[in-house]
Design an enzyme around this catalytic site. Structure first.
Site, short mmCIF file in Angstrom:
data_model
loop_
_atom_site.label_atom_id
_atom_site.label_comp_id
_atom_site.label_asym_id
_atom_site.label_seq_id
_atom_site.Cartn_x
_atom_site.Cartn_y
_atom_site.Cartn_z
N TYR A 181 -24.19 11.78 44.59
CA TYR A 181 -25.30 12.42 43.89
C TYR A 181 -26.53 12.62 44.78
O TYR A 181 -27.17 13.65 44.73
CB TYR A 181 -25.69 11.64 42.62
CG TYR A 181 -24.64 11.78 41.55
CD1 TYR A 181 -24.64 12.87 40.68
CD2 TYR A 181 -23.60 10.87 41.43
CE1 TYR A 181 -23.66 13.04 39.72
CE2 TYR A 181 -22.61 11.02 40.47
CZ TYR A 181 -22.64 12.12 39.62
OH TYR A 181 -21.67 12.30 38.68
N ASN A 233 -17.93 9.50 44.67
CA ASN A 233 -18.84 10.21 43.79
C ASN A 233 -20.14 10.32 44.56
O ASN A 233 -20.63 9.32 45.09
CB ASN A 233 -19.09 9.44 42.49
CG ASN A 233 -17.80 9.28 41.68
OD1 ASN A 233 -16.79 9.89 41.99
ND2 ASN A 233 -17.86 8.46 40.64
N HIS A 293 -12.91 2.96 33.96
CA HIS A 293 -14.19 3.63 34.16
C HIS A 293 -15.23 2.85 33.33
O HIS A 293 -15.59 3.25 32.24
CB HIS A 293 -14.10 5.10 33.72
CG HIS A 293 -15.23 5.97 34.18
ND1 HIS A 293 -15.06 7.06 35.01
CD2 HIS A 293 -16.55 5.90 33.93
CE1 HIS A 293 -16.23 7.64 35.23
NE2 HIS A 293 -17.17 6.96 34.57
N GLU A 349 -16.08 4.05 40.73
CA GLU A 349 -17.33 3.47 41.23
C GLU A 349 -17.32 1.94 41.19
O GLU A 349 -18.22 1.31 40.63
CB GLU A 349 -18.54 3.99 40.43
CG GLU A 349 -18.85 5.44 40.72
CD GLU A 349 -20.03 5.98 39.92
OE1 GLU A 349 -20.74 5.20 39.26
OE2 GLU A 349 -20.25 7.21 39.98
N ARG A 373 -10.23 15.65 35.60
CA ARG A 373 -10.28 14.21 35.88
C ARG A 373 -10.78 13.51 34.62
O ARG A 373 -11.88 13.80 34.14
CB ARG A 373 -11.24 13.94 37.05
CG ARG A 373 -11.49 12.46 37.28
CD ARG A 373 -12.45 12.23 38.45
NE ARG A 373 -12.69 10.82 38.66
CZ ARG A 373 -13.85 10.21 38.42
NH1 ARG A 373 -14.91 10.89 37.97
NH2 ARG A 373 -13.97 8.93 38.63
N GLU A 405 -16.88 13.13 41.88
CA GLU A 405 -18.05 13.52 41.08
C GLU A 405 -19.11 14.05 42.02
O GLU A 405 -19.35 13.48 43.08
CB GLU A 405 -18.64 12.32 40.31
CG GLU A 405 -17.79 11.83 39.19
CD GLU A 405 -18.43 10.65 38.43
OE1 GLU A 405 -19.66 10.47 38.51
OE2 GLU A 405 -17.67 9.90 37.79
O1 IFM Z 1 -21.93 9.45 33.91
C1 IFM Z 1 -21.79 8.81 35.13
C2 IFM Z 1 -20.36 8.45 35.39
O2 IFM Z 1 -19.83 7.65 34.37
C3 IFM Z 1 -20.24 7.68 36.69
N1 IFM Z 1 -20.91 8.39 37.75
C4 IFM Z 1 -22.26 8.84 37.53
C5 IFM Z 1 -22.30 9.67 36.27
C6 IFM Z 1 -23.71 10.24 36.06
O3 IFM Z 1 -24.63 9.24 35.86
#
Ligand code: IFM
Length: 516
Positions: free
Chosen positions: A333, A331, A143, A189, A99, A399
């Protein structure tokens, strides 16, 4: 009757435990058309920021403002010059897909107008190299890196003019690369980009208004611009999608989607107020984009709380936006707890946080400075939320990854744990009926990081920035992922991790695993 139900429940939980993704699993447990990959983005990995006709993007301007600890992506990992070696590394690792994003200002330097032949050549080369190694390109068009020229000319995403320019840029990409690229994502995002870029002011284009911004706000309006930018992004996405579907999809047979950052929200307490606040948080963070994309309009609670500051869709726009994605990508986290905060609705000066009227607790206080807590149940919760709320659309995890101090160790066990747990969670979600199609870890290399510059890293591969060649070194996580991708079994008994660690440590010199 109750006895029978109890028995059935016990049997069901026994079966669930038997097949849980938290148990040992392998690539073979996933459908063969499920795709595993890793990702990067143009500004964060390419370098060559001023070479071969590329012009600045708002990401360059942001990075040069000093906000990223004095670092920038001028050279980054130098993938622009090292793409062949990188693709070889991907193939050796066993990645099925890569990606990456296209730098709009490399392909069309002023945002509109003539194509830069060298930019075109670069992306053609990269895509061809990937295809010839059997790696599927999954391409993002934006992005965080709008051409600075368009930001300067008419205020970028805050202007309706952006829709036409974005569609023209997308048209070039579909026309030039679409015979080899089958997965397109218009925005990365989008929710975080507008929130951080136009309310807090700590992502590009760093717009905000006092007292809301995190830093010294010099331009912008935190009360209105996040909503305006979001609206124009949705319209731009919908135009690009219509173009793809009418002009290319039949022959190119690809898919077009949209990406959001998803937290998993749970109520802080089980009071009705916190439970309702949790739905509000979901509506403001995900529904803001997902509701128009799936249902053609913003969530009711947003219309109520934001009032006239929320732009509205006319009938034609609503029909254009509704159904304009073939997939949704998230994404993920970390999770967050939600507490009701009704007082914020009353304050006179209102920004996004006041409108949403919740307090978020990301529970990152008790963890070491760099690492995120690993919460596989939360990733499952996100996928379940989309399944239930939006009728089980095709999903990608674009992500997911572990942040660690960059110059610490190549023996990145916390990242291995993260990969293992989240891949197990995805397997559980699939078994619960989610239509998830792929998993990408962030990131393939230690790239230039938003906020952290080069202080943190998420990569499978460490990149030595002191070495002019930017040599790449595999971390333990690269070995683990490779083992998994090549069919090896992995699981929580840690046996596989111990074996892979042992094998890894014998393959590197004793001090090589520790980065000075
Ligand atoms: O590096 C970033 C990415 O550009 C977008 N999502 C979160 C990642 C980690 O912070």
């Amino acid at each position: 009757m109750w006895k029978l139900c109890e028995l059935l429940l016990v049997w069901a939980s026994f079966l669930a435990a038997e097949v849980s993704g938290a148990d040992r699993h392998s690539r073979h447990d996933f459908p063969s058309d499920f795709v595993f990959g890793a990702g990067t983005s143009a500004y964060q990995v390419e370098g060559a920021a001023k070479e071969d006709g590329r012009t600045l993007s708002i990401f360059d301007t942001y990075a040069h403002s000093g906000i990223t600890r004095g670092a920038n992506g001028d050279v980054a990992c130098d993938q622009y010059h090292q793409y062949k070696e990188d693709v070889q590394l991907m193939a050796d690792t066993g990645l099925e897909a890569y990606r990456f994003s296209i730098s709009w200002s490399r392909l069309i330097p002023n945002g509109r107008g003539p194509i830069n032949p060298r930019g075109l050549q670069y992306y053609n080369n990269l895509i061809n190299e990937l295809i010839s190694h059997g790696i599927e390109p999954h391409v993002t068009l934006h992005h965080f890196d709008l051409p600075q020229a368009l930001e300067d000319e008419y205020g970028g995403w805050t202007s309706r003019k952006i829709k036409r320019d974005f569609a023209a840029y997308a048209d070039v990409c579909f026309r030039e690369f679409g015979n080899r690229v089958r997965h397109w994502t218009t925005f990365n995002e989008a929710n975080i980009f507008v929130l951080m870029g136009y309310d807090y002011g700590f992502l590009p284009p760093q717009r905000c208004s006092p007292p809301f911004g995190v830093f010294n706000c010099q331009r912008g309006n935190s009360s209105t611009e996040p909503y305006l930018a979001a609206h124009n992004i949705l319209l731009a996405h919908a135009s690009a999608s219509r173009l793809y579907r009418t002009k290319y999809q039949n022959t190119q047979k690809g898919y077009i989607g949209f990406n959001l950052l998803a937290f998993y929200f749970t109520p802080l307490t089980n009071t009705t107020e916190d439970i309702v606040a949790t739905q509000r948080a979901n509506d403001f963070y995900l529904g803001w984009f997902a509701d128009p994309l799936m249902y053609g309009d913003y969530p009711e609670i947003m219309k109520k709380n934001v009032g006239s500051r929320l732009p509205s869709f006319n009938r034609i726009e609503s029909r254009l936006v509704k159904g304009s994605t073939d997939f949704l990508a998230v994404n993920f986290y970390f999770a967050a707890k939600v507490k009701d905060s009704p007082w914020s609705l009353d304050i006179q000066l209102r920004d996004y946080n006041a409108d949403i009227a919740v307090k978020l607790d990301f529970s990152l206080k008790n963890v070491t400075q760099f690492e995120y807590p690993v919460t596989p149940w939360a990733l499952q919760g996100v996928l379940e939320y989309f399944k239930q709320k939006y009728g089980n659309p095709p999903m990608y995890i674009h992500e997911s990854g572990q942040r660690m101090q960059r110059n610490s160790t190549l023996e990145d066990l916390p990242r291995v744990t993260c990969l293992q747990e989240y891949i197990g969670a995805v397997l559980d979600s699939l078994r619960n009926g989610s239509d998830t199609k792929g998993y990408f870890t962030w990131s393939f290399l230690d790239v230039f990081e938003v906020l952290d510059g080069y202080d943190s890293g998420y990569g499978l591969y460490y990149v030595d920035l002191d070495d002019p060649d930017r040599t790449r070194y595999p971390k333990l996580s690269a070995k683990w992922y490779s083992h998994f991708l090549k069919g090896g079994s992995v699981g929580p008994d840690s046996g596989s991790i111990i074996d892979i660690t042992r094998e890894y440590l014998t393959s590197v010199s004793p001090n090589e695993a520790l980065i000075e």
